[in-house]
Design a protein around this motif. Sequence first.
Motif, mmCIF file in Angstrom:
data_model
loop_
_atom_site.group_PDB
_atom_site.id
_atom_site.type_symbol
_atom_site.label_atom_id
_atom_site.label_comp_id
_atom_site.label_asym_id
_atom_site.label_seq_id
_atom_site.Cartn_x
_atom_site.Cartn_y
_atom_site.Cartn_z
ATOM 1 N N GLN A 1 -19.732 -21.925 -11.582
ATOM 2 C CA GLN A 1 -20.545 -23.123 -11.373
ATOM 3 C C GLN A 1 -21.969 -22.918 -11.870
ATOM 4 O OE1 GLN A 1 -19.963 -23.696 -7.155
ATOM 5 N NE2 GLN A 1 -18.591 -25.435 -7.522
ATOM 6 N N THR A 2 -22.538 -21.745 -11.628
ATOM 7 C CA THR A 2 -23.905 -21.456 -12.067
ATOM 8 C C THR A 2 -23.986 -21.465 -13.595
ATOM 9 O OG1 THR A 2 -24.271 -20.116 -10.099
ATOM 10 C CG2 THR A 2 -25.784 -19.774 -11.946
ATOM 11 N N ALA A 3 -23.004 -20.879 -14.252
ATOM 12 C CA ALA A 3 -23.012 -20.847 -15.716
ATOM 13 C C ALA A 3 -22.874 -22.250 -16.295
ATOM 14 C CB ALA A 3 -21.889 -19.951 -16.233
ATOM 15 N N VAL A 4 -22.012 -23.060 -15.721
ATOM 16 C CA VAL A 4 -21.821 -24.420 -16.228
ATOM 17 C C VAL A 4 -23.074 -25.257 -15.998
ATOM 18 C CG1 VAL A 4 -20.512 -26.558 -15.865
ATOM 19 C CG2 VAL A 4 -19.315 -24.376 -16.047
ATOM 20 N N ARG A 5 -23.676 -25.140 -14.810
ATOM 21 C CA ARG A 5 -24.910 -25.870 -14.532
ATOM 22 C C ARG A 5 -26.039 -25.425 -15.449
ATOM 23 N NH1 ARG A 5 -25.169 -24.574 -8.947
ATOM 24 N NH2 ARG A 5 -23.194 -25.290 -8.175
ATOM 25 N N GLY A 6 -26.049 -24.149 -15.817
ATOM 26 C CA GLY A 6 -27.089 -23.634 -16.698
ATOM 27 C C GLY A 6 -26.848 -23.941 -18.166
ATOM 28 N N GLY A 7 -25.727 -24.580 -18.477
ATOM 29 C CA GLY A 7 -25.446 -24.939 -19.862
ATOM 30 C C GLY A 7 -24.988 -23.785 -20.721
ATOM 31 N N GLN A 8 -24.555 -22.695 -20.106
ATOM 32 C CA GLN A 8 -24.100 -21.529 -20.851
ATOM 33 C C GLN A 8 -22.579 -21.545 -20.928
ATOM 34 O OE1 GLN A 8 -25.630 -18.208 -18.748
ATOM 35 N NE2 GLN A 8 -27.755 -18.658 -19.217
ATOM 36 N N PRO A 9 -22.022 -21.011 -22.020
ATOM 37 C CA PRO A 9 -20.559 -20.933 -22.095
ATOM 38 C C PRO A 9 -20.038 -19.947 -21.055
ATOM 39 C CG PRO A 9 -21.567 -19.897 -24.023
ATOM 40 C CD PRO A 9 -22.663 -20.514 -23.225
ATOM 41 N N PRO A 10 -19.083 -20.369 -20.221
ATOM 42 C CA PRO A 10 -18.633 -19.528 -19.107
ATOM 43 C C PRO A 10 -17.469 -18.610 -19.469
ATOM 44 C CG PRO A 10 -17.721 -21.705 -18.864
ATOM 45 C CD PRO A 10 -18.571 -21.725 -20.105
ATOM 46 N N ALA A 11 -17.505 -17.954 -20.616
ATOM 47 C CA ALA A 11 -16.380 -17.104 -21.037
ATOM 48 C C ALA A 11 -16.169 -15.952 -20.054
ATOM 49 C CB ALA A 11 -16.627 -16.567 -22.439
ATOM 50 N N LYS A 12 -17.234 -15.274 -19.680
ATOM 51 C CA LYS A 12 -17.127 -14.146 -18.744
ATOM 52 C C LYS A 12 -16.600 -14.617 -17.396
ATOM 53 C CE LYS A 12 -20.157 -11.063 -16.179
ATOM 54 N NZ LYS A 12 -20.321 -11.775 -14.919
ATOM 55 N N GLU A 13 -17.118 -15.726 -16.926
ATOM 56 C CA GLU A 13 -16.731 -16.230 -15.617
ATOM 57 C C GLU A 13 -15.280 -16.713 -15.601
ATOM 58 O OE1 GLU A 13 -19.532 -17.016 -17.228
ATOM 59 O OE2 GLU A 13 -21.056 -16.106 -15.956
ATOM 60 N N LEU A 14 -14.854 -17.357 -16.680
ATOM 61 C CA LEU A 14 -13.458 -17.802 -16.757
ATOM 62 C C LEU A 14 -12.509 -16.615 -16.830
ATOM 63 C CD1 LEU A 14 -13.704 -20.877 -19.144
ATOM 64 C CD2 LEU A 14 -13.078 -20.876 -16.732
ATOM 65 N N THR A 15 -12.910 -15.586 -17.562
ATOM 66 C CA THR A 15 -12.082 -14.385 -17.639
ATOM 67 C C THR A 15 -11.991 -13.721 -16.271
ATOM 68 O OG1 THR A 15 -12.805 -14.073 -19.921
ATOM 69 C CG2 THR A 15 -11.732 -12.210 -18.863
ATOM 70 N N ASP A 16 -13.113 -13.636 -15.573
ATOM 71 C CA ASP A 16 -13.096 -13.069 -14.225
ATOM 72 C C ASP A 16 -12.208 -13.882 -13.288
ATOM 73 O OD1 ASP A 16 -14.678 -10.940 -14.836
ATOM 74 O OD2 ASP A 16 -16.482 -11.671 -13.838
ATOM 75 N N ALA A 17 -12.281 -15.206 -13.385
ATOM 76 C CA ALA A 17 -11.450 -16.055 -12.536
ATOM 77 C C ALA A 17 -9.967 -15.821 -12.827
ATOM 78 C CB ALA A 17 -11.814 -17.527 -12.747
ATOM 79 N N ALA A 18 -9.623 -15.687 -14.096
ATOM 80 C CA ALA A 18 -8.225 -15.424 -14.452
ATOM 81 C C ALA A 18 -7.782 -14.061 -13.931
ATOM 82 C CB ALA A 18 -8.046 -15.501 -15.959
ATOM 83 N N LEU A 19 -8.645 -13.058 -14.045
ATOM 84 C CA LEU A 19 -8.304 -11.724 -13.558
ATOM 85 C C LEU A 19 -8.124 -11.720 -12.038
ATOM 86 C CD1 LEU A 19 -10.623 -9.525 -15.785
ATOM 87 C CD2 LEU A 19 -8.134 -9.692 -15.895
ATOM 88 N N VAL A 20 -8.990 -12.430 -11.316
ATOM 89 C CA VAL A 20 -8.858 -12.500 -9.856
ATOM 90 C C VAL A 20 -7.573 -13.231 -9.482
ATOM 91 C CG1 VAL A 20 -9.873 -13.498 -7.762
ATOM 92 C CG2 VAL A 20 -11.321 -12.256 -9.363
ATOM 93 N N LEU A 21 -7.236 -14.284 -10.213
ATOM 94 C CA LEU A 21 -6.003 -15.023 -9.924
ATOM 95 C C LEU A 21 -4.764 -14.154 -10.144
ATOM 96 C CD1 LEU A 21 -4.656 -17.780 -9.277
ATOM 97 C CD2 LEU A 21 -4.596 -18.148 -11.742
ATOM 98 N N VAL A 22 -4.710 -13.487 -11.277
ATOM 99 C CA VAL A 22 -3.551 -12.624 -11.569
ATOM 100 C C VAL A 22 -3.526 -11.431 -10.613
ATOM 101 C CG1 VAL A 22 -2.510 -11.120 -13.320
ATOM 102 C CG2 VAL A 22 -3.376 -13.358 -13.965
ATOM 103 N N GLY A 23 -4.689 -10.817 -10.399
ATOM 104 C CA GLY A 23 -4.762 -9.684 -9.479
ATOM 105 C C GLY A 23 -4.388 -10.070 -8.062
ATOM 106 N N GLY A 24 -4.815 -11.252 -7.626
ATOM 107 C CA GLY A 24 -4.463 -11.723 -6.292
ATOM 108 C C GLY A 24 -2.976 -11.958 -6.138
ATOM 109 N N THR A 25 -2.369 -12.506 -7.180
ATOM 110 C CA THR A 25 -0.923 -12.696 -7.145
ATOM 111 C C THR A 25 -0.205 -11.352 -7.039
ATOM 112 O OG1 THR A 25 -1.171 -14.687 -8.490
ATOM 113 C CG2 THR A 25 1.021 -13.703 -8.396
#
Length: 189
Positions: A76-100
Amino acid sequence: MASSDRVGPTGPRRGRRFGRWVVAALLLVPLIEIVLIVFVGQQIGPWWTFGLLLAMCVLGAWLVRREGGRTWRALQTAVRGGQPPAKELTDAALVLVGGTMLLTPGFLTDLVGLFLVLPLTRPLTRVWLQAVVASHLLGPATHSGEGSPRGSGQRRRRFSGEVVEGEIVQDPAPGESPDDHPGSPGSAV
């Protein structure tokens, strides 16, 4: 070969190879998990093994909730700041897969899940994952190395060791003359 037959940037061969790895993993991982659970059960007893698996599920759920919240706030912070959230999206995917994987009973999946979710090891996995995705999606032939961003009008493509430069020119719409578009093939420049 029709374009629908192609899988990925290098054709169907890479897609079939990836599919074989997925099938092999779907067959081997449960077998390895069963062997590990039986081995641990023989070493510490079946009730302790069950308790350990249950504790790993509870720890995994807590960890995924905590790290998932952190990655969501960072996204959310990256999107609000107008920055491309590549790192954050990758982290979210890793947490989702890791959580599963953490919620799946087994010691091997728990170990891999912890590696994907923990904030100390996630950056290593993120760098590896981004390199793998870039090499599969973009392929080695699309990197020009000279800072020209993709989609800027000029493209470079490596073709059998030779760099071919080109420019994208739009055709005039029906009813327009070529002189309306500077730089088009029929315009006077």
